[in-house]
Design a protein around this motif. Structure first.
Motif, short mmCIF file in Angstrom:
data_model
loop_
_atom_site.label_atom_id
_atom_site.label_comp_id
_atom_site.label_asym_id
_atom_site.label_seq_id
_atom_site.Cartn_x
_atom_site.Cartn_y
_atom_site.Cartn_z
N ASP A 1 1.88 6.96 5.04
CA ASP A 1 2.96 7.96 5.01
C ASP A 1 4.05 7.50 5.98
O ASP A 1 3.89 7.58 7.19
N SER A 2 5.18 7.05 5.42
CA SER A 2 6.23 6.47 6.27
C SER A 2 6.84 7.48 7.22
O SER A 2 7.41 7.12 8.25
N SER A 3 6.73 8.77 6.90
CA SER A 3 7.28 9.79 7.79
C SER A 3 6.37 10.04 8.99
O SER A 3 6.81 10.51 10.03
N PRO B 1 13.23 17.25 -2.84
CA PRO B 1 11.84 17.32 -2.35
C PRO B 1 11.46 16.16 -1.42
O PRO B 1 10.68 16.38 -0.48
N TYR B 2 11.96 14.96 -1.68
CA TYR B 2 11.70 13.84 -0.77
C TYR B 2 12.67 14.02 0.40
O TYR B 2 13.68 13.36 0.50
N ARG B 3 12.33 14.92 1.29
CA ARG B 3 13.26 15.39 2.32
C ARG B 3 13.64 14.30 3.31
O ARG B 3 14.71 14.34 3.91
N MET C 1 13.87 -0.01 -4.46
CA MET C 1 14.49 -0.17 -3.13
C MET C 1 13.60 -1.02 -2.22
O MET C 1 14.09 -1.86 -1.46
N HIS C 2 12.28 -0.81 -2.31
CA HIS C 2 11.39 -1.65 -1.51
C HIS C 2 11.42 -3.09 -2.01
O HIS C 2 11.23 -4.02 -1.23
N GLY C 3 11.64 -3.27 -3.31
CA GLY C 3 11.77 -4.63 -3.85
C GLY C 3 12.91 -5.36 -3.18
O GLY C 3 12.78 -6.52 -2.77
N PHE D 1 12.46 4.21 -8.57
CA PHE D 1 13.60 3.85 -7.71
C PHE D 1 13.15 3.50 -6.29
O PHE D 1 13.70 2.61 -5.65
N HIS D 2 12.13 4.21 -5.82
CA HIS D 2 11.56 3.89 -4.51
C HIS D 2 11.01 2.46 -4.50
O HIS D 2 11.26 1.69 -3.56
N GLU D 3 10.31 2.09 -5.57
CA GLU D 3 9.77 0.74 -5.64
C GLU D 3 10.91 -0.29 -5.76
O GLU D 3 10.85 -1.36 -5.17
N GLY E 1 0.82 -1.21 0.00
CA GLY E 1 0.00 0.00 0.00
C GLY E 1 0.85 1.25 0.00
O GLY E 1 0.54 2.25 -0.66
N HIS E 2 1.97 1.20 0.72
CA HIS E 2 2.89 2.33 0.79
C HIS E 2 3.49 2.65 -0.59
O HIS E 2 3.68 3.82 -0.93
N LEU E 3 3.76 1.62 -1.39
CA LEU E 3 4.28 1.86 -2.75
C LEU E 3 3.27 2.67 -3.56
O LEU E 3 3.64 3.61 -4.26
FE LIG Z 1 9.24 3.97 1.22
#
Ligand SMILES: [Fe+2]
Length: 445
Positions: A83-85, A392-394, A139-141, A135-137, A54-56
């Motif tokens: 929201d992981s933050s 932006p992805y701080r 890394m989660h992979g 790239f986020h996906e 769901g986070h992806l």
């Molecule tokens: Fe993430």
């Protein structure tokens, strides 16, 4: 400035291909899991796979559709869930998560809308955030792979693995490279570098880099020797057999504290059998593979091994200098993208190869497998380069500064499209669950 005009070198059709490929990988990695396995046990080092899926979707929707595209949210409660933050790890098992079917439907809706953006011609900002989402996906992979290892789930079945294997064979045939199974040796010895001024970090002509790689800046290196290969399982076993885990002289104070607290006597997934060792590989126990790199060791274990061996871990700059050469190249072998004769990447092999394999991927100084096979711990704390400003992805880099150690090079499940010599990964020094090993270094002159 987060998006630059060099991004235009990555065509929308390639972005669509990567987006679909990253998504297929995510789906492959959860396809065989039942509802209980999709939650898994509570551990601070992993996420419930159902939450992660769901986070992806949420991350992609948040940055591509809502932030760059100014579209309204698809679901009213997604921020509160994914929201992981804002949602602490420990609470992710207690959330009112949608069912697996509902979660996959959310993932599908976001995916279709992003493909629509690519179809109609994305803005530069949209290209940037689509690449960030891919790239986020990716890394989660990689995290899904180590989550499966942590939980002892079976090795995943990857839908494109067979196609890849055929491509490897053709590639090897064309280049006249011997098949992988013939290489069973270790690779001993050091590569030597003269030292001098080295430009650490990424150059501004890259189409996309993360904020923590910006920008290349001079550092002074002494002459040094660095191992041509990562430390193998056989080499690490010699340290274990020499009572390495019971002799405080090999450990730093923090490392010894960790060792005592964790009651560590050998690498996490090793188990004594007779005179030797078995290693857990997902759901199976296997004899050690003597010439493959030791993997799933943390920074403290790597540091203790180095001290026992009369060596130390390389700094980031030393590692990058040995990989990139002079003038610097994007990869150890040059500027051509990784392929299966140069680097063990992309997950298809479902494990490491021997450290002597893939000689075509050697760096100019003779170091092997600096990209791929196993992440390599460096001596350094993760910190900002001079002039750092967050992208932006701080919450990607900044919150991790000073509390993590840097790793370089990528491991067998890391996606090739993500990597280059300047890429910095970062984990806490006590993480043993990740795909990490190391190579050693020695000061010369
Ligand atoms: Fe993430």
């Amino acid at each position: 400035m987060d998006a630059n005009a060099n991004l235009l070198s990555i065509a929308p059709a390639l972005l669509a291909e990567w987006l679909c490929d990253a998504r297929q990988r995510s789906l492959d990695l959860i396809a065989d899991l039942d509802d209980d396995q999709l939650l898994g046990p509570r551990l601070s080092i992993v996420n419930p796979p159902l939450w992660e899926i769901g986070h992806l979707a949420w991350f992609t929707e948040h940055w591509v559709l809502r932030h760059a595209g100014q579209q309204p949210p698809l679901q009213g409660d997604a921020d509160a869930l994914y929201d992981s933050s804002a949602v602490p790890n420990a609470t992710r098992w207690d959330l009112p998560l949608p069912s697996p079917a509902e979660t996959l439907e959310y993932l599908r809706q976001v995916h279709e809308r992003v493909l629509d953006v690519l179809d109609r011609g994305p803005t530069l900002q949209e290209r940037y955030f689509i690449l960030l989402a891919i790239f986020h996906e990716d890394m989660h992979g990689e995290a899904f792979f180590y989550t499966r290892q942590t939980f002892g789930y079976p090795r995943p079945r990857l839908t494109v693995a067979a196609r890849f294997q055929r491509a490897v064979e053709v590639d090897r045939h064309v280049k006249n490279v011997p098949p992988q199974s013939s290489a069973t040796a270790s690779l001993s010895g050091d590569a030597f570098l003269q030292g001098g001024t080295f430009l650490l970090g990424a150059a501004p002509d890259e189409p996309f880099v993360f904020d923590n790689e910006k920008w290349a800046h001079p550092v002074l290196l002494r002459p040094f020797a660095i191992a041509r290969a990562a430390v193998t399982q056989a080499e690490f076993a010699a340290f274990v057999e020499d009572n390495g885990y019971r002799r405080p002289e090999w450990w730093s104070e923090a490392g010894w504290q960790w060792r005592q607290m964790a009651k560590a006597e050998q690498p996490l997934y090793w188990q004594r059998q007779g005179q030797g060792w078995l290693r857990r590989d997902f759901e199976r126990w296997l004899p050690l593979e003597p010439h493959r790199p030791v993997i799933h060791v943390n920074w403290y274990e790597a540091e203790a091994y180095c001290r026992w061996a009369g060596r130390r871990l390389p700094s980031e700059a030393e590692w990058e200098a040995a990989a990139a050469g002079s003038p610097k190249h994007r990869y150890p072998w040059g500027d051509a993208p990784p392929d299966a004769t140069r680097a063990q990447l992309d997950g298809y092999a479902l494990g490491c190869c021997d450290v002597a394999e893939l000689p075509e991927g050697d760096s100019a100084c003779g170091c092997r497998q600096m990209i791929g096979n196993v992440w390599e711990w460096t001596a350094d704390d993760f910190g900002p380069y001079p002039g750092f400003t967050p992208d932006p992805y701080r919450d990607y880099s900044q919150p991790a500064f000073a509390t993590r150690k840097v790793l370089r090079g990528g491991a067998w499940p890391t996606r090739a499209r993500l990597l280059r010599n300047t890429w910095r990964n970062f984990y806490k020094p006590d993480r043993r669950d990740v795909w990490a090993g190391f190579r050693t270094y020695e000061v010369r002159g």
